[in-house]
Design an enzyme around this catalytic site. Structure first.
Site: not given
Ligand code: NAD
Length: 437
Positions: A241, A263, A266, A331-332, A365, A419, A424
């Site tokens: 973000s 931000q 995050h 982004e924002h 958001d 062509e 064709h």
């Molecule tokens: P997630 O569901 O993305 O990740 C968790 C999953 O990853 C689980 O299933 C876990 O077992 C798996 N995992 C963990 N280690 C692993 C490995 N070594 N190999 C393979 N899989 C593995 O949920 P989260 O952990 O809460 O992460 C959320 C992510 O989403 C954050 O990075 C956040 O920054 C991002 N996000 C981005 C936005 C955006 O708009 N850019 C918005 C919300 C969240």
């Protein structure tokens, strides 16, 4: 000192700034090979692979069914406070109302010779939505579910599957289930990470394949989506973000600090940047950041993000500040100035623009209506927020008559032969023969 103050361009010119910020693209964690293996494994072994990964990484005792039973969804809905459900309903209604305005109509045009041309807009057949686990299920990313589901529904998609990694006890957070229920979504599967994305793309015995996959996630989720581009439609590869604030002397440094921290909390790779022409405001903002960080629950994360990727930039004048914004393509973007509408027309590149001192980014958001899935890492130069169009495709419509082919067939055949495409040309000429009608 939580955040550097730099004079631009004296201490850092725009190219150096962009080059520095592009470092966020490479967190130095190459997981591509690992994710490729996971995708291939799920493609080959289907549910068995999905179960193995889910039990190994997330829920050791996951039952054989991935799909959340209806009774669990109903129970979750009952377990969530009525006041929270009301807020969720209102947020969904506002997001739905905004996206309803994006819906595009099919169109047709008829010429005097009877030719019909047009564009038919159709929703994709099936969509898969990823809802991140949210730190082991403790911080359910319900707004992500709303922001991804609503545009798909407004597009007319009726077949929507939701996946999310289960908690250790094999359940999903009740807020995710309740939000899904309020959205009318009932196909919810306990599967996350790259294996969940693979199931949505290739299909398994339990989860049918989807045409478009949307929703944010960690590096494994993002990499899986990137590797599947072309195989299925994906929303976008969302990077870390970022917020850029353009502030003048009318801005309150306490507001600016709060917005930058919103931000920074995050992600360690999140970038919070404030651009101002006022050195006094810059100093006051840095002090406010320091003060506010002290009481923030996620202060370690936010401090790291601010230290590595945050900056208060002091520009020579407003025009230079605006040009900086356009080069950053954030982004924002917040326009924390006395007359934000006067600047709006000069902004060319930004995912979402928040105007004035009373419109902090979390308004968008969660609640105002526009989508919070936005282009990051400078891609707002050429791309836009997630929208109804992300879940549609358009078929071109062409209906011509024998008279049309008689009149234009020779020209078309000539273009084909230029062509080197003889078949064709003959395809058109076959219809020019006297007995063709
Ligand atoms: P997630 O569901 O993305 O990740 C968790 C999953 O990853 C689980 O299933 C876990 O077992 C798996 N995992 C963990 N280690 C692993 C490995 N070594 N190999 C393979 N899989 C593995 O949920 P989260 O952990 O809460 O992460 C959320 C992510 O989403 C954050 O990075 C956040 O920054 C991002 N996000 C981005 C936005 C955006 O708009 N850019 C918005 C919300 C969240």
């Amino acid at each position: 000192m939580p955040c550097r103050i730099l004079r631009v361009p004296a201490e850092m010119d725009v190219d150096a700034l962009l080059s520095w910020l592009s470092g966020r693209k490479n967190p130095g964690n190459d997981v591509t090979a690992r994710v490729r293996d996971i995708l291939a494994d799920v493609q080959q072994r289907g549910d068995t692979a999905l179960r193995d990964y889910t039990r190994r990484f997330d829920a050791p005792n996951l039952p054989s069914r991935f799909r959340v039973p209806h009774r669990d969804i109903a129970a979750a809905l009952k377990s969530v406070a009525a006041s929270d459900l009301d807020i969720l309903r209102e947020a969904i209604a506002r997001v739905r109302d905004f996206h309803a305005r994006q819906a595009e109509q099919s169109w047709f045009t008829t010429s005097a010779d009877g030719t019909v041309l047009g564009q038919m807009v159709r929703p994709v057949d099936r969509v898969g939505l990823y809802v991140p686990g949210g730190q082991g299920g403790e911080t359910p990313l319900i707004s992500s579910l709303i922001m991804n589901a609503v545009p798909a529904q407004v597009a007319g998609v009726t077949d929507i599957a939701v996946i999310s990694p289960p908690r250790k006890d094999s359940t999903l957070n009740p807020y995710i289930l309740a939000t899904a229920a309020l959205l009318g979504l009932t196909e919810i599967h306990r599967a996350g990470s790259a294996w969940g994305i693979a199931a949505l793309a290739y299909g398994t015995a339990s989860i049918r394949p989807c045409d478009v996959i949307a929703g944010p996630g960690n590096i494994y989720v993002a990499t899986a989506k990137a590797l599947l581009v072309g195989e299925v439609g994906i929303d976008m590869i969302a990077g870390p973000s970022e917020i850029t604030i353009l502030a003048d002397e009318s801005a309150d440094p306490e507001y600016l600090a709060a917005d930058m921290l919103s931000q920074a909390e995050h992600d360690p790779l999140a970038a919070a940047i404030c651009i101002t022409t006022n050195p006094k405001l810059a100093t006051a903002l840095r002090s406010a950041l320091d003060r506010q960080l002290a009481t923030l629950p996620r202060h370690e994360l936010a401090r790291r993000s601010l230290k590595d990727w945050g900056a208060i930039l002091v520009a020579d004048d407003t025009e230079a500040g605006i040009e900086l914004v356009n080069r950053l393509a954030p982004e924002h973007l917040e326009l924390a100035v006395a007359d934000p509408f006067a600047l709006l027309g000069k902004i060319r590149n930004a995912g979402a623009i928040f105007l004035g001192h009373h419109c902090p980014e979390p308004v968008g958001d969660y609640f105002a209506g526009p989508n919070h899935v936005l282009p990051t890492l400078g891609t707002a130069r050429f791309s836009s927020a997630l929208s109804v169009q992300s879940f549609c495709k358009k078929s071109s419509i062409i209906a011509t008559s024998a008279a049309y082919v008689t009149e234009h067939g020779g020209k078309i055949a000539r273009l084909a032969r230029l062509e080197g495409l003889e078949a064709h040309a003959r395809s058109v000429e076959a219809r020019l023969k006297p007995d063709a009608n």
